[in-house]
Design a protein around this motif. Structure first.
Motif, mmCIF file in Angstrom:
data_model
loop_
_atom_site.group_PDB
_atom_site.id
_atom_site.type_symbol
_atom_site.label_atom_id
_atom_site.label_comp_id
_atom_site.label_asym_id
_atom_site.label_seq_id
_atom_site.Cartn_x
_atom_site.Cartn_y
_atom_site.Cartn_z
ATOM 1 N N GLY A 1 -26.935 -26.352 -11.794
ATOM 2 C CA GLY A 1 -28.027 -26.397 -10.811
ATOM 3 C C GLY A 1 -28.055 -25.055 -10.124
ATOM 4 O O GLY A 1 -29.088 -24.488 -9.784
ATOM 5 N N ARG A 2 -26.945 -24.369 -9.898
ATOM 6 C CA ARG A 2 -27.034 -23.133 -9.418
ATOM 7 C C ARG A 2 -27.723 -21.915 -10.136
ATOM 8 O O ARG A 2 -28.467 -21.066 -9.733
ATOM 9 N N VAL A 3 -27.802 -22.099 -11.286
ATOM 10 C CA VAL A 3 -28.422 -21.103 -12.121
ATOM 11 C C VAL A 3 -29.770 -21.527 -12.580
ATOM 12 O O VAL A 3 -30.343 -20.613 -13.215
ATOM 13 N N ALA A 4 -30.110 -22.526 -11.928
ATOM 14 C CA ALA A 4 -31.511 -23.025 -12.336
ATOM 15 C C ALA A 4 -32.682 -22.136 -11.687
ATOM 16 O O ALA A 4 -32.506 -21.518 -10.612
ATOM 17 N N ALA B 1 -32.096 -30.272 -10.074
ATOM 18 C CA ALA B 1 -32.060 -31.699 -10.196
ATOM 19 C C ALA B 1 -32.032 -31.846 -11.655
ATOM 20 O O ALA B 1 -31.220 -32.589 -12.220
ATOM 21 N N THR B 2 -33.126 -31.542 -12.334
ATOM 22 C CA THR B 2 -33.047 -31.947 -13.599
ATOM 23 C C THR B 2 -32.238 -31.006 -14.337
ATOM 24 O O THR B 2 -31.555 -31.701 -15.567
ATOM 25 N N GLN B 3 -31.903 -29.931 -14.286
ATOM 26 C CA GLN B 3 -30.979 -29.116 -15.107
ATOM 27 C C GLN B 3 -29.730 -29.846 -14.900
ATOM 28 O O GLN B 3 -28.684 -30.000 -15.727
ATOM 29 N N VAL C 1 -30.064 -33.857 -3.604
ATOM 30 C CA VAL C 1 -30.592 -32.674 -3.935
ATOM 31 C C VAL C 1 -31.566 -32.387 -2.686
ATOM 32 O O VAL C 1 -32.520 -33.092 -2.593
ATOM 33 N N CYS C 2 -31.366 -31.353 -2.045
ATOM 34 C CA CYS C 2 -32.267 -30.893 -0.798
ATOM 35 C C CYS C 2 -32.656 -29.571 -0.983
ATOM 36 O O CYS C 2 -32.364 -28.761 -1.793
ATOM 37 N N GLU D 1 -13.742 -30.776 -13.175
ATOM 38 C CA GLU D 1 -14.032 -29.619 -14.068
ATOM 39 C C GLU D 1 -15.737 -29.938 -14.573
ATOM 40 O O GLU D 1 -16.412 -29.087 -14.930
ATOM 41 N N LYS D 2 -16.059 -31.480 -14.600
ATOM 42 C CA LYS D 2 -17.159 -31.626 -15.167
ATOM 43 C C LYS D 2 -18.282 -31.405 -13.986
ATOM 44 O O LYS D 2 -19.526 -31.032 -13.891
ATOM 45 N N LEU D 3 -17.984 -31.743 -12.758
ATOM 46 C CA LEU D 3 -18.740 -31.790 -11.678
ATOM 47 C C LEU D 3 -18.974 -30.045 -11.253
ATOM 48 O O LEU D 3 -19.980 -29.699 -10.914
ATOM 49 N N ASP D 4 -17.986 -29.456 -11.584
ATOM 50 C CA ASP D 4 -18.191 -27.929 -11.422
ATOM 51 C C ASP D 4 -19.240 -27.469 -12.304
ATOM 52 O O ASP D 4 -20.131 -26.563 -11.910
ATOM 53 N N LEU D 5 -19.199 -27.997 -13.534
ATOM 54 C CA LEU D 5 -20.060 -27.539 -14.540
ATOM 55 C C LEU D 5 -21.676 -27.877 -14.309
ATOM 56 O O LEU D 5 -22.756 -27.241 -14.617
#
Length: 181
Positions: A33-36, A101-103, A75-76, A24-28
């Motif tokens: 990253g997805r919404v960055a 990566a930062t987010q 992160v690529c 659950e934490k990994l998904d968050l």
């Protein structure tokens, strides 16, 4: 947590416990990253989740800076889809991947996890170990996990320049060379 408090308290964790990161934490973290934001919203980020014992062992052969974390994100960016600036053809993929990566690092901190940004890895080894195609460019490795009890911020963590040293209004005139500072 208030954002400014989060960014001030977050530090690079280099000692991790053996405790696994919950899905659950990994998904968050991955959602952060997805919404960055990315240049022209091309979303060239490609993230490899490294969490199996075999793949963590492969990672350890590519960098000494894995810190025995139970999870790492590579992160690529995909250079075949990243936006290139028209004036000089600068590929913005590395910038996009850095924002992503930062987010993710900030989301990890908000979830009570630690992380650190690792740029010191052998890119040829990483490509070979994880069968990464040429058009994917590795930018950062993020070891992530629960900080070990004896983990503390680096002594330089709170040492920051005053704003007058890094922020300028309307002109860089008057800024000296690094030797003059």
């Amino acid at each position: 947590m208030e954002f400014l408090q989060l960014v001030k308290e977050r530090y690079s964790v280099r000692k991790f416990s053996d405790r696994k990161v919950e899905k659950e934490k990994l998904d968050l973290i991955l959602e952060a990253g997805r919404v960055a934001p990315t240049a022209v919203n091309f979303q060239p980020q490609r993230i490899l989740v490294i969490d199996s014992e075999d793949n963590l062992a492969k990672l350890k052969s590519c960098t000494p800076y894995h810190f025995h974390a139970p999870l790492a994100l590579l992160v690529c960016y995909d250079s075949s889809v990243s936006w290139k600036r028209s004036y000089d053809n600068k590929d913005m993929g590395d910038v996009d991947a850095s924002i992503v990566a930062t987010q993710m690092m900030l989301e990890a901190a908000d979830l009570g996890l630690g992380s650190t940004w690792v740029g010191h890895f052998d890119p040829v080894c990483i490509r070979t170990a994880f069968d990464i195609p040429e058009h994917l460019i590795p930018v950062a490795l993020l070891p992530i996990g629960y900080p070990r009890e004896d983990c503390t911020p680096h002594p330089f963590h709170e040492k920051r320049f005053d704003p007058e040293h890094t922020v300028f209004f309307n002109s860089f005139s008057g800024i000296g060379s690094p030797k003059e500072r």
